[in-house]
Design a protein around this motif. Structure first.
Motif, PDB file in Angstrom:
ATOM      1  N   ALA A 183       0.830  -1.209   0.000  1.00  0.00           N
ATOM      2  CA  ALA A 183       0.000   0.000   0.000  1.00  0.00           C
ATOM      3  C   ALA A 183       0.866   1.261   0.000  1.00  0.00           C
ATOM      4  N   VAL A 184       1.915   1.268   0.817  1.00  0.00           N
ATOM      5  CA  VAL A 184       2.805   2.430   0.883  1.00  0.00           C
ATOM      6  C   VAL A 184       3.578   2.589  -0.429  1.00  0.00           C
ATOM      7  N   LEU A 185       4.079   1.488  -0.969  1.00  0.00           N
ATOM      8  CA  LEU A 185       4.891   1.545  -2.185  1.00  0.00           C
ATOM      9  C   LEU A 185       4.084   1.906  -3.431  1.00  0.00           C
ATOM     10  N   THR A 186       2.805   1.589  -3.451  1.00  0.00           N
ATOM     11  CA  THR A 186       1.973   1.924  -4.617  1.00  0.00           C
ATOM     12  C   THR A 186       1.244   3.257  -4.447  1.00  0.00           C
ATOM     13  N   LEU A 187       1.307   3.843  -3.253  1.00  0.00           N
ATOM     14  CA  LEU A 187       0.622   5.115  -3.004  1.00  0.00           C
ATOM     15  C   LEU A 187       1.020   6.218  -4.001  1.00  0.00           C
ATOM     16  N   PRO A 188       2.309   6.381  -4.326  1.00  0.00           N
ATOM     17  CA  PRO A 188       2.639   7.433  -5.290  1.00  0.00           C
ATOM     18  C   PRO A 188       1.924   7.265  -6.631  1.00  0.00           C
ATOM     19  N   MET A 189       1.868   6.055  -7.134  1.00  0.00           N
ATOM     20  CA  MET A 189       1.217   5.822  -8.417  1.00  0.00           C
ATOM     21  C   MET A 189      -0.290   6.089  -8.318  1.00  0.00           C
ATOM     22  N   ILE A 190      -0.877   5.686  -7.208  1.00  0.00           N
ATOM     23  CA  ILE A 190      -2.314   5.898  -7.021  1.00  0.00           C
ATOM     24  C   ILE A 190      -2.627   7.387  -6.915  1.00  0.00           C
ATOM     25  N   VAL A 191      -1.843   8.105  -6.110  1.00  0.00           N
ATOM     26  CA  VAL A 191      -2.077   9.542  -5.963  1.00  0.00           C
ATOM     27  C   VAL A 191      -1.826  10.265  -7.284  1.00  0.00           C
ATOM     28  N   LEU A 192      -0.694   9.985  -7.926  1.00  0.00           N
ATOM     29  CA  LEU A 192      -0.354  10.662  -9.179  1.00  0.00           C
ATOM     30  C   LEU A 192      -1.349  10.369 -10.291  1.00  0.00           C
ATOM     31  N   SER A 193      -1.944   9.178 -10.276  1.00  0.00           N
ATOM     32  CA  SER A 193      -2.907   8.820 -11.323  1.00  0.00           C
ATOM     33  C   SER A 193      -4.213   9.602 -11.197  1.00  0.00           C
ATOM     34  N   GLY A 194      -4.514  10.051  -9.978  1.00  0.00           N
ATOM     35  CA  GLY A 194      -5.778  10.750  -9.760  1.00  0.00           C
ATOM     36  C   GLY A 194      -6.978   9.828  -9.832  1.00  0.00           C
ATOM     37  N   ILE A 195      -6.729   8.535  -9.739  1.00  0.00           N
ATOM     38  CA  ILE A 195      -7.789   7.546  -9.940  1.00  0.00           C
ATOM     39  C   ILE A 195      -8.897   7.648  -8.896  1.00  0.00           C
ATOM     40  N   ASP A 196      -8.537   8.025  -7.685  1.00  0.00           N
ATOM     41  CA  ASP A 196      -9.540   8.106  -6.620  1.00  0.00           C
ATOM     42  C   ASP A 196      -9.708   9.561  -6.210  1.00  0.00           C
ATOM     43  N   ASP A 197     -10.414  10.320  -7.046  1.00  0.00           N
ATOM     44  CA  ASP A 197     -10.575  11.749  -6.780  1.00  0.00           C
ATOM     45  C   ASP A 197     -11.696  12.030  -5.785  1.00  0.00           C
ATOM     46  N   GLU A 198     -12.236  10.983  -5.177  1.00  0.00           N
ATOM     47  CA  GLU A 198     -13.279  11.156  -4.171  1.00  0.00           C
ATOM     48  C   GLU A 198     -12.722  11.068  -2.751  1.00  0.00           C
ATOM     49  N   ASP A 199     -11.509  10.545  -2.615  1.00  0.00           N
ATOM     50  CA  ASP A 199     -10.889  10.400  -1.306  1.00  0.00           C
ATOM     51  C   ASP A 199     -10.239  11.734  -0.923  1.00  0.00           C
ATOM     52  N   PRO A 200     -10.739  12.381   0.146  1.00  0.00           N
ATOM     53  CA  PRO A 200     -10.221  13.707   0.514  1.00  0.00           C
ATOM     54  C   PRO A 200      -8.722  13.720   0.826  1.00  0.00           C
ATOM     55  N   GLU A 201      -8.193  12.645   1.426  1.00  0.00           N
ATOM     56  CA  GLU A 201      -6.764  12.591   1.728  1.00  0.00           C
ATOM     57  C   GLU A 201      -5.933  12.566   0.454  1.00  0.00           C
ATOM     58  N   LEU A 202      -6.372  11.783  -0.537  1.00  0.00           N
ATOM     59  CA  LEU A 202      -5.637  11.716  -1.796  1.00  0.00           C
ATOM     60  C   LEU A 202      -5.734  13.032  -2.557  1.00  0.00           C
ATOM     61  N   VAL A 203      -6.901  13.660  -2.510  1.00  0.00           N
ATOM     62  CA  VAL A 203      -7.079  14.963  -3.163  1.00  0.00           C
ATOM     63  C   VAL A 203      -6.153  15.992  -2.519  1.00  0.00           C
TER      64      VAL A 203
END
Length: 185
Positions: free
Chosen positions: A134-154
């Motif tokens: 989860a920690v190692l893939t977080l950059p790709m997930i955040v940078l992708s913008g795939i989950d634009d509903e999660d306030p922390e990721l936004v």
């Protein structure tokens, strides 16, 4: 294959194709990288083309298979994966492009698409390494913008310094992910 496609011709094809089933070359690299470093994804080719592989020219499919193999060979030779974007995330004098049109975001989208390409393949399935993954893939997930509903990721996406740190961590994270999924330690 009697008429294999050159790598440059493959990149041209991917970047100029208007098909909804074909990723551009940068997103394709992200997708292929994820299929190589992550858990086994036996149907990666069908997932890549959303079940429409028969509509893709044979020499393109062959070229993509050869490209994926070259990424795997890089890792087996303990060479870091050459990423297809030249972002200056570590250079404080250069503003890094984190817009939806950037190569960094396109690559991350391709990577995350592969992570979720098959419901039967869960990157977080192994409880022993789920937190690390989860920690190692977080950059790709955040940078992708795939989950634009999660306030922390936004919130993370709105912080250019944090985004630059994430971009800088991708190369090392890929190696760590490969080791997590492909070694017994």
């Amino acid at each position: 294959m009697s008429n294999p496609m050159s790598f440059d011709a493959l990149l041209d094809y991917l970047d100029n194709q208007e098909s909804q089933y074909v990723l551009d070359s940068v997103a394709m690299h992200g997708f292929l990288t994820a299929t190589v470093i992550g858990p086994n994804l036996p149907n990666w080719l069908e997932a890549l083309f959303e079940g429409q592989t028969s509509k893709i020219p044979e020499n393109v499919v062959d070229g993509i298979k050869r490209w994926r193999k070259s990424i795997m060979d890089e890792l087996k030779n303990e060479t870091p994966i050459a990423l297809p974007f030249n972002e200056d995330a570590g250079n404080e004098e250069v503003k890094v492009d984190f817009s939806d049109e950037s190569d960094l975001v396109a690559w991350s989208i391709g990577f995350v698409d592969a992570m979720y390409a098959d419901e039967a393949t869960d990157w977080l399935e192994n409880e022993e390494n789920a937190d690390d993954v989860a920690v190692l893939t977080l950059p790709m997930i955040v940078l992708s913008g795939i989950d634009d509903e999660d306030p922390e990721l936004v919130q993370m996406r709105g912080d250019d310094d944090k985004m630059a740190q994430m971009a800088n961590s991708i190369e090392g994270n890929l190696t760590e992910l490969f080791l997590l999924f492909h070694t017994n330690d």
